[in-house]
Scaffold this motif. Structure first.
Motif, mmCIF file in Angstrom:
data_model
loop_
_atom_site.group_PDB
_atom_site.id
_atom_site.type_symbol
_atom_site.label_atom_id
_atom_site.label_comp_id
_atom_site.label_asym_id
_atom_site.label_seq_id
_atom_site.Cartn_x
_atom_site.Cartn_y
_atom_site.Cartn_z
ATOM 1 N N VAL A 17 -22.158 75.401 93.397
ATOM 2 C CA VAL A 17 -21.348 75.606 94.599
ATOM 3 C C VAL A 17 -22.247 75.911 95.797
ATOM 4 O O VAL A 17 -21.989 75.458 96.913
ATOM 5 C CB VAL A 17 -20.324 76.742 94.381
ATOM 6 N N THR A 18 -23.321 76.658 95.562
ATOM 7 C CA THR A 18 -24.288 76.932 96.635
ATOM 8 C C THR A 18 -24.905 75.633 97.140
ATOM 9 O O THR A 18 -25.067 75.433 98.352
ATOM 10 C CB THR A 18 -25.405 77.867 96.134
ATOM 11 N N ALA A 19 -25.245 74.734 96.220
ATOM 12 C CA ALA A 19 -25.803 73.441 96.602
ATOM 13 C C ALA A 19 -24.827 72.650 97.462
ATOM 14 O O ALA A 19 -25.212 72.032 98.462
ATOM 15 C CB ALA A 19 -26.166 72.637 95.343
ATOM 16 N N VAL A 20 -23.558 72.688 97.103
ATOM 17 C CA VAL A 20 -22.522 71.974 97.865
ATOM 18 C C VAL A 20 -22.420 72.529 99.279
ATOM 19 O O VAL A 20 -22.368 71.781 100.265
ATOM 20 C CB VAL A 20 -21.162 72.077 97.148
ATOM 21 N N VAL A 21 -22.400 73.855 99.393
ATOM 22 C CA VAL A 21 -22.287 74.494 100.708
ATOM 23 C C VAL A 21 -23.508 74.179 101.567
ATOM 24 O O VAL A 21 -23.388 73.938 102.777
ATOM 25 C CB VAL A 21 -22.121 76.024 100.551
ATOM 26 N N ILE A 22 -24.684 74.153 100.966
ATOM 27 C CA ILE A 22 -25.908 73.857 101.703
ATOM 28 C C ILE A 22 -25.874 72.443 102.281
ATOM 29 O O ILE A 22 -26.251 72.219 103.429
ATOM 30 C CB ILE A 22 -27.136 74.046 100.790
ATOM 31 N N VAL A 23 -25.387 71.497 101.497
ATOM 32 C CA VAL A 23 -25.276 70.124 101.983
ATOM 33 C C VAL A 23 -24.304 70.058 103.160
ATOM 34 O O VAL A 23 -24.556 69.385 104.168
ATOM 35 C CB VAL A 23 -24.813 69.183 100.854
ATOM 36 N N LEU A 24 -23.198 70.786 103.070
ATOM 37 C CA LEU A 24 -22.216 70.795 104.154
ATOM 38 C C LEU A 24 -22.799 71.418 105.423
ATOM 39 O O LEU A 24 -22.458 71.018 106.540
ATOM 40 C CB LEU A 24 -20.971 71.587 103.735
ATOM 41 N N ALA A 25 -23.676 72.393 105.236
ATOM 42 C CA ALA A 25 -24.220 73.125 106.389
ATOM 43 C C ALA A 25 -25.398 72.418 107.050
ATOM 44 O O ALA A 25 -25.867 72.856 108.109
ATOM 45 C CB ALA A 25 -24.654 74.525 105.957
ATOM 46 N N MET A 26 -25.879 71.329 106.461
ATOM 47 C CA MET A 26 -27.058 70.642 107.003
ATOM 48 C C MET A 26 -26.867 70.221 108.458
ATOM 49 O O MET A 26 -27.739 70.432 109.303
ATOM 50 C CB MET A 26 -27.364 69.409 106.157
ATOM 51 N N ASN A 27 -25.733 69.618 108.773
ATOM 52 C CA ASN A 27 -25.488 69.165 110.145
ATOM 53 C C ASN A 27 -25.344 70.319 111.116
ATOM 54 O O ASN A 27 -25.646 70.193 112.304
ATOM 55 C CB ASN A 27 -24.215 68.308 110.204
ATOM 56 N N LEU A 28 -24.853 71.447 110.604
ATOM 57 C CA LEU A 28 -24.587 72.584 111.489
ATOM 58 C C LEU A 28 -25.854 73.339 111.869
ATOM 59 O O LEU A 28 -26.128 73.559 113.049
ATOM 60 C CB LEU A 28 -23.589 73.539 110.816
ATOM 61 N N VAL A 29 -26.645 73.750 110.870
ATOM 62 C CA VAL A 29 -27.808 74.593 111.152
ATOM 63 C C VAL A 29 -29.140 73.992 110.725
ATOM 64 O O VAL A 29 -30.193 74.541 111.045
ATOM 65 C CB VAL A 29 -27.655 75.987 110.499
ATOM 66 N N GLY A 30 -29.134 72.890 109.987
ATOM 67 C CA GLY A 30 -30.388 72.289 109.558
ATOM 68 C C GLY A 30 -30.963 72.943 108.319
ATOM 69 O O GLY A 30 -30.580 74.047 107.943
ATOM 70 N N SER A 31 -31.909 72.271 107.700
ATOM 71 C CA SER A 31 -32.427 72.739 106.413
ATOM 72 C C SER A 31 -33.253 74.021 106.510
ATOM 73 O O SER A 31 -33.330 74.789 105.550
ATOM 74 C CB SER A 31 -33.275 71.637 105.763
ATOM 75 N N LEU A 32 -33.890 74.263 107.659
ATOM 76 C CA LEU A 32 -34.740 75.450 107.787
ATOM 77 C C LEU A 32 -33.958 76.724 108.083
ATOM 78 O O LEU A 32 -34.484 77.825 107.915
ATOM 79 C CB LEU A 32 -35.799 75.232 108.879
ATOM 80 N N LEU A 33 -32.718 76.592 108.529
ATOM 81 C CA LEU A 33 -31.960 77.770 108.947
ATOM 82 C C LEU A 33 -30.786 78.102 108.026
ATOM 83 O O LEU A 33 -30.115 79.110 108.230
ATOM 84 C CB LEU A 33 -31.431 77.573 110.378
ATOM 85 N N ILE A 34 -30.552 77.272 107.012
ATOM 86 C CA ILE A 34 -29.389 77.477 106.151
ATOM 87 C C ILE A 34 -29.425 78.819 105.437
ATOM 88 O O ILE A 34 -28.406 79.503 105.313
ATOM 89 C CB ILE A 34 -29.282 76.334 105.119
ATOM 90 N N SER A 35 -30.596 79.217 104.951
ATOM 91 C CA SER A 35 -30.681 80.472 104.198
ATOM 92 C C SER A 35 -30.245 81.669 105.033
ATOM 93 O O SER A 35 -29.812 82.688 104.489
ATOM 94 C CB SER A 35 -32.098 80.688 103.667
ATOM 95 N N ALA A 36 -30.354 81.549 106.371
ATOM 96 C CA ALA A 36 -29.902 82.648 107.240
ATOM 97 C C ALA A 36 -28.403 82.871 107.106
ATOM 98 O O ALA A 36 -27.930 84.012 107.118
ATOM 99 C CB ALA A 36 -30.268 82.344 108.692
#
Length: 278
Positions: A192-211
């Motif tokens: 589920v974390t992987a799914v959310v990270i993919v969804l968040a890519m357009n919003l915050v980018g790969s470097l800022l998702i963990s924030a």
């Protein structure tokens, strides 16, 4: 024209309202998952999986696939399963496997985009992938619909399995002794974390998702102690920061992801001060 007039004009646009809804839902999902990830000391899974997602996105971009989700989603989910499996391997601990996978994926993705890219603006594509969209215009209606649907599914999963996630997070050994399938729920959290990270890519980018995953949870933990209170507070912080950051981004023409992350940081500092005084 005043700031209020400008904001009112923006909010009349359908794509802006859709983007706000998607951003809030994604941030809410990230915050819910962030609490168990932080407590299990696996919070940097967001970094690792986001870098994998960037690498998969690069492959999708150079191969001309119209909907990157068909490649990025399954690849990131598989990476989550691999990370979970290697995290239990005595020869390659979780943090080491995380570093190997994340750095390799980021390097491969950047190399592919430079060598094989058909785009005339490679630097812009890389910047968007790493730091997210610069405006709400890059989110299509289809992207928003997918985000809303998947986000609601993630929230439903978290609510339905709340007690088991709580048990696995705090005492996995006891959870196993009581018959809880700890491996399954750990896998569920990772996927589920992987799914959310993919969804968040357009919003915050790969470097800022963990924030989005780490800051709300850490902020709530500075003030509250019970799991339920931390989850609720983390969700509220994430939603407020996401909505406020999106509004500021519209008015001030700042990058969406970076604006949201800076707000999350400011809230963390505020809660840290409040926690010390308490």
């Amino acid at each position: 024209m005043t700031v209020i007039d400008n904001l009112s004009l923006y909010l009349q646009q359908d794509f802006v309202r859709y983007a706000l809804i998607a951003g809030v839902l994604i941030s809410l999902c990230a915050a819910l998952l962030g609490v168990p990830l932080v407590l299990k000391r696996f919070s940097f899974i967001g970094d690792g999986l986001s870098h994998v997602a960037f690498g998969a996105m690069a492959v999708a971009a150079v191969t001309g696939i119209s909907n990157e989700m068909f490649i990025v989603m399954p690849v990131t989910v598989i990476a989550a399963v691999i990370l979970l499996a290697t995290g239990r391997n005595a020869k390659l601990k979780g943090d080491a496997s995380l570093a190997v996978i994340s750095v390799a994926a980021l390097g491969i993705g950047y190399l592919i985009m430079n060598v094989f890219s058909v785009s005339g603006n490679v630097s812009g594509d890389v910047c968007t992938g790493l730091f997210g969209s610069l405006s709400h215009l890059t989110l299509s209606k289809t992207d928003v619909i997918i985000c809303v649907g998947v986000s609601l599914a993630v929230i439903l999963i978290f609510v339905l399995f709340y007690n088991r996630i709580f048990a696995v997070t705090f005492d996995e050994t006891f959870a196993l002794a009581t018959g809880t399938k700890a491996k399954f729920y750990n896998l569920l959290i990772a996927v589920v974390t992987a799914v959310v990270i993919v969804l968040a890519m357009n919003l915050v980018g790969s470097l800022l998702i963990s924030a989005l995953i780490v800051f709300p949870a850490l902020s709530a933990m500075r003030v509250f102690r019970s799991f339920r209170q931390v989850v609720i507070c983390s969700a509220i912080i994430s939603v407020v920061c996401s909505f406020t950051g999106s509004i500021i981004s519209l008015v001030a023409s700042t990058p969406i992801g970076a604006t949201i992350v800076v707000l999350d940081l400011l809230v963390f500092i505020l809660f840290a001060v409040i926690g010390r005084k308490g």
